[in-house]
Scaffold this active site. Structure first.
Site, PDB file in Angstrom:
ATOM      1  N   LEU A  69       2.729 -33.189   2.964  1.00  0.00           N
ATOM      2  CA  LEU A  69       2.687 -33.427   1.515  1.00  0.00           C
ATOM      3  C   LEU A  69       4.104 -33.470   0.940  1.00  0.00           C
ATOM      4  O   LEU A  69       5.052 -33.019   1.574  1.00  0.00           O
ATOM      5  CB  LEU A  69       1.864 -32.312   0.867  1.00  0.00           C
ATOM      6  CG  LEU A  69       0.384 -32.321   1.284  1.00  0.00           C
ATOM      7  CD1 LEU A  69      -0.300 -31.007   0.955  1.00  0.00           C
ATOM      8  CD2 LEU A  69      -0.339 -33.493   0.615  1.00  0.00           C
ATOM      9  N   PRO A  70       4.262 -33.996  -0.285  1.00  0.00           N
ATOM     10  CA  PRO A  70       5.618 -34.194  -0.812  1.00  0.00           C
ATOM     11  C   PRO A  70       6.452 -32.925  -0.963  1.00  0.00           C
ATOM     12  O   PRO A  70       7.647 -32.933  -0.645  1.00  0.00           O
ATOM     13  CB  PRO A  70       5.365 -34.850  -2.179  1.00  0.00           C
ATOM     14  CG  PRO A  70       4.049 -35.536  -2.035  1.00  0.00           C
ATOM     15  CD  PRO A  70       3.241 -34.647  -1.122  1.00  0.00           C
ATOM     16  N   LYS A  93      15.225 -33.327  -3.451  1.00  0.00           N
ATOM     17  CA  LYS A  93      14.437 -32.084  -3.348  1.00  0.00           C
ATOM     18  C   LYS A  93      14.972 -31.209  -2.216  1.00  0.00           C
ATOM     19  O   LYS A  93      15.186 -30.004  -2.373  1.00  0.00           O
ATOM     20  CB  LYS A  93      12.968 -32.436  -3.103  1.00  0.00           C
ATOM     21  CG  LYS A  93      12.089 -31.250  -2.700  1.00  0.00           C
ATOM     22  CD  LYS A  93      10.871 -31.666  -1.887  1.00  0.00           C
ATOM     23  CE  LYS A  93      11.241 -32.259  -0.554  1.00  0.00           C
ATOM     24  NZ  LYS A  93      10.115 -32.487   0.369  1.00  0.00           N
ATOM     25  N   LYS A 123      15.282 -27.252   8.183  1.00  0.00           N
ATOM     26  CA  LYS A 123      15.026 -28.648   7.774  1.00  0.00           C
ATOM     27  C   LYS A 123      15.829 -28.987   6.510  1.00  0.00           C
ATOM     28  O   LYS A 123      16.455 -30.048   6.417  1.00  0.00           O
ATOM     29  CB  LYS A 123      13.526 -28.849   7.530  1.00  0.00           C
ATOM     30  CG  LYS A 123      13.144 -30.141   6.821  1.00  0.00           C
ATOM     31  CD  LYS A 123      13.516 -31.380   7.618  1.00  0.00           C
ATOM     32  CE  LYS A 123      13.289 -32.644   6.786  1.00  0.00           C
ATOM     33  NZ  LYS A 123      13.764 -33.849   7.459  1.00  0.00           N
TER      34      LYS A 123
HETATM   35  P1  NAD Z   1       4.774 -39.813   0.781  1.00  0.00           P
HETATM   36  O1  NAD Z   1       4.940 -39.672  -0.677  1.00  0.00           O
HETATM   37  O2  NAD Z   1       4.866 -41.162   1.404  1.00  0.00           O
HETATM   38  O3  NAD Z   1       3.369 -39.193   1.242  1.00  0.00           O
HETATM   39  C1  NAD Z   1       2.790 -38.046   0.682  1.00  0.00           C
HETATM   40  C2  NAD Z   1       1.270 -38.215   0.698  1.00  0.00           C
HETATM   41  O4  NAD Z   1       0.675 -37.028   0.180  1.00  0.00           O
HETATM   42  C3  NAD Z   1       0.805 -39.391  -0.185  1.00  0.00           C
HETATM   43  O5  NAD Z   1      -0.074 -40.227   0.544  1.00  0.00           O
HETATM   44  C4  NAD Z   1       0.097 -38.692  -1.342  1.00  0.00           C
HETATM   45  O6  NAD Z   1      -0.991 -39.450  -1.867  1.00  0.00           O
HETATM   46  C5  NAD Z   1      -0.388 -37.430  -0.674  1.00  0.00           C
HETATM   47  N1  NAD Z   1      -0.640 -36.356  -1.634  1.00  0.00           N
HETATM   48  C6  NAD Z   1       0.128 -35.987  -2.687  1.00  0.00           C
HETATM   49  N2  NAD Z   1      -0.457 -34.964  -3.339  1.00  0.00           N
HETATM   50  C7  NAD Z   1      -1.609 -34.675  -2.680  1.00  0.00           C
HETATM   51  C8  NAD Z   1      -2.646 -33.725  -2.869  1.00  0.00           C
HETATM   52  N3  NAD Z   1      -2.616 -32.849  -3.886  1.00  0.00           N
HETATM   53  N4  NAD Z   1      -3.693 -33.733  -2.006  1.00  0.00           N
HETATM   54  C9  NAD Z   1      -3.746 -34.621  -0.987  1.00  0.00           C
HETATM   55  N5  NAD Z   1      -2.786 -35.550  -0.756  1.00  0.00           N
HETATM   56  C10 NAD Z   1      -1.732 -35.576  -1.591  1.00  0.00           C
HETATM   57  O7  NAD Z   1       5.836 -38.813   1.439  1.00  0.00           O
HETATM   58  P2  NAD Z   1       6.421 -38.867   2.929  1.00  0.00           P
HETATM   59  O8  NAD Z   1       7.641 -39.711   2.927  1.00  0.00           O
HETATM   60  O9  NAD Z   1       5.311 -39.124   3.889  1.00  0.00           O
HETATM   61  O10 NAD Z   1       6.913 -37.349   3.068  1.00  0.00           O
HETATM   62  C11 NAD Z   1       6.018 -36.269   3.263  1.00  0.00           C
HETATM   63  C12 NAD Z   1       6.842 -35.011   3.531  1.00  0.00           C
HETATM   64  O11 NAD Z   1       7.636 -35.217   4.713  1.00  0.00           O
HETATM   65  C13 NAD Z   1       7.822 -34.654   2.414  1.00  0.00           C
HETATM   66  O12 NAD Z   1       7.878 -33.266   2.280  1.00  0.00           O
HETATM   67  C14 NAD Z   1       9.152 -35.234   2.898  1.00  0.00           C
HETATM   68  O13 NAD Z   1      10.261 -34.565   2.331  1.00  0.00           O
HETATM   69  C15 NAD Z   1       9.013 -35.034   4.393  1.00  0.00           C
HETATM   70  N6  NAD Z   1       9.752 -35.969   5.253  1.00  0.00           N
HETATM   71  C16 NAD Z   1       9.797 -37.311   4.988  1.00  0.00           C
HETATM   72  C17 NAD Z   1      10.479 -38.172   5.842  1.00  0.00           C
HETATM   73  C18 NAD Z   1      10.553 -39.674   5.606  1.00  0.00           C
HETATM   74  O14 NAD Z   1      11.354 -40.353   6.274  1.00  0.00           O
HETATM   75  N7  NAD Z   1       9.747 -40.230   4.702  1.00  0.00           N
HETATM   76  C19 NAD Z   1      11.112 -37.657   6.987  1.00  0.00           C
HETATM   77  C20 NAD Z   1      11.032 -36.285   7.256  1.00  0.00           C
HETATM   78  C21 NAD Z   1      10.338 -35.440   6.380  1.00  0.00           C
END
Ligand code: NAD
Length: 300
Positions: free
Chosen positions: A70-71, A245, A176
């Site tokens: 999740l975000p 963040k 992280k």
């Molecule tokens: P994203 O925004 O693409 O995906 C997040 C998902 O969570 C979305 O599909 C959203 O609809 C869902 N969501 C949000 N609130 C929700 C809720 N209350 N219940 C159910 N689902 C919910 O984000 P992302 O890029 O996939 O990143 C996810 C996590 O991984 C973050 O914490 C980010 O910092 C971390 N991260 C991202 C990357 C990257 O390259 N994108 C790499 C490493 C770590």
């Protein structure tokens, strides 16, 4: 943990969660999935054969292990401990693995609250971006008990190929955030160098190639500059707001422990300014555009 009878819950099928969960499904894990966005769980189920959960409660009842991607930590807290959240509906002895990037102190609080429901927790954030999420080659950093880690290692091995236990609960989230601070600072340092180099008649692509053959190289010069920045596609799949963040978490950690961290403070200010200036959904590589504007260099 590879037992075919175990149902694994996966919440958050975004840029990272979708390919990570798909690798679990491909590896033979039966999944029940949920996402806040309408139709996402159903679309994932159609592609992989997973079960879309009608609600978080349904997912909590069904799954012995629940993975979150999740975000941020506020959303994780709400999904686990909120009025319609998972904790009251999951069975004693079940395990939550938070693979999102969150603040370690908040994670330790959530872990204590889950323990009151008889639920165990690991934090297991990842690094490697969408590309390595797709190939199952993420780095995964674990916080939590060694025994729990060993229990779920086969599951984690389907998503990553470099899995580390960093320490107790929260340690994964701590390292992280620090990793992303170092990554963010490295991107800005290289962006400064490229723009200054251009004023000395060095083409940006040449500057990156020379850094990559020299001691100034970093992950951004090697992986991000040609592909996402100099190409002007700015589509790595990791948003600027998520990067800001993570740097914010790193600074909070430094403040909490009284650490001197002058570059971290400046780095966060810069990423926040860029976030205020650019459209909300900007990719983190888009910070280069902001730096160009501030500089007036118009480097191409
Ligand atoms: P994203 O925004 O693409 O995906 C997040 C998902 O969570 C979305 O599909 C959203 O609809 C869902 N969501 C949000 N609130 C929700 C809720 N209350 N219940 C159910 N689902 C919910 O984000 P992302 O890029 O996939 O990143 C996810 C996590 O991984 C973050 O914490 C980010 O910092 C971390 N991260 C991202 C990357 C990257 O390259 N994108 C790499 C490493 C770590």
């Amino acid at each position: 943990m590879r037992d075919q009878d175990i149902l694994v819950g996966f919440v958050g099928l975004g840029n990272m969660g979708w390919p990570m969960a798909r690798n679990l499904a491909t590896g033979g894990i039966r999944l029940v999935v949920a996402d806040a966005k309408d139709g996402v769980a159903e679309a994932f189920a159609a592609e992989t054969g997973a079960i879309p959960a009608a609600s978080l409660q349904e997912l909590a009842h069904a799954a012995a292990v629940i993975i979150l991607m999740l975000p941020n930590g506020d959303i994780v807290r709400e999904v686990l401990l909120g009025d319609n959240g998972i904790a009251p509906h999951t069975n004693t002895g079940n395990l939550v693995i938070d693979m999102s990037s969150c603040d370690p102190v908040g994670t330790q609080e959530i872990g204590k609250a889950l323990a009151e429901h008889g639920v165990e927790m690991l934090d297991a954030p990842v690094s490697g971006g969408v590309k390595r999420a797709v190939t199952g080659e993420l780095a995964i950093m674990i916080g939590g008990e060694q025994g729990l880690y060993e229990r779920v290692k086969p599951l984690l091995d389907l998503m990553g190929n470099k899995v580390f236990r960093a320490g107790p609960l929260g340690a994964g989230h701590a390292i992280k955030a620090l990793n992303n601070y170092v990554s963010a600072a490295g991107l800005v340092a290289a962006a400064d160098a490229v723009r200054i180099a251009a004023r000395f008649g060095i083409a940006p692509g040449d500057a990156i190639d020379i850094l990559n053959a020299s001691s100034g190289r970093n992950n951004s010069t090697e992986v991000k500059f040609h592909q996402f920045i100099l190409s002007e596609t700015y589509n790595s799949g990791f948003s600027l707001s998520l990067m800001a963040k993570d740097i914010g978490i790193a600074l909070e950690m430094a403040k909490e422990k009284g650490s001197f961290a002058p570059l971290l403070t400046q780095c966060l200010n810069l990423w926040r300014e860029a976030g205020d200036h650019l459209p909300p959904d900007t990719d983190h590589t888009g910070i280069f555009k902001y730096l160009q504007e501030r500089d007036g260099s118009g480097v191409r």
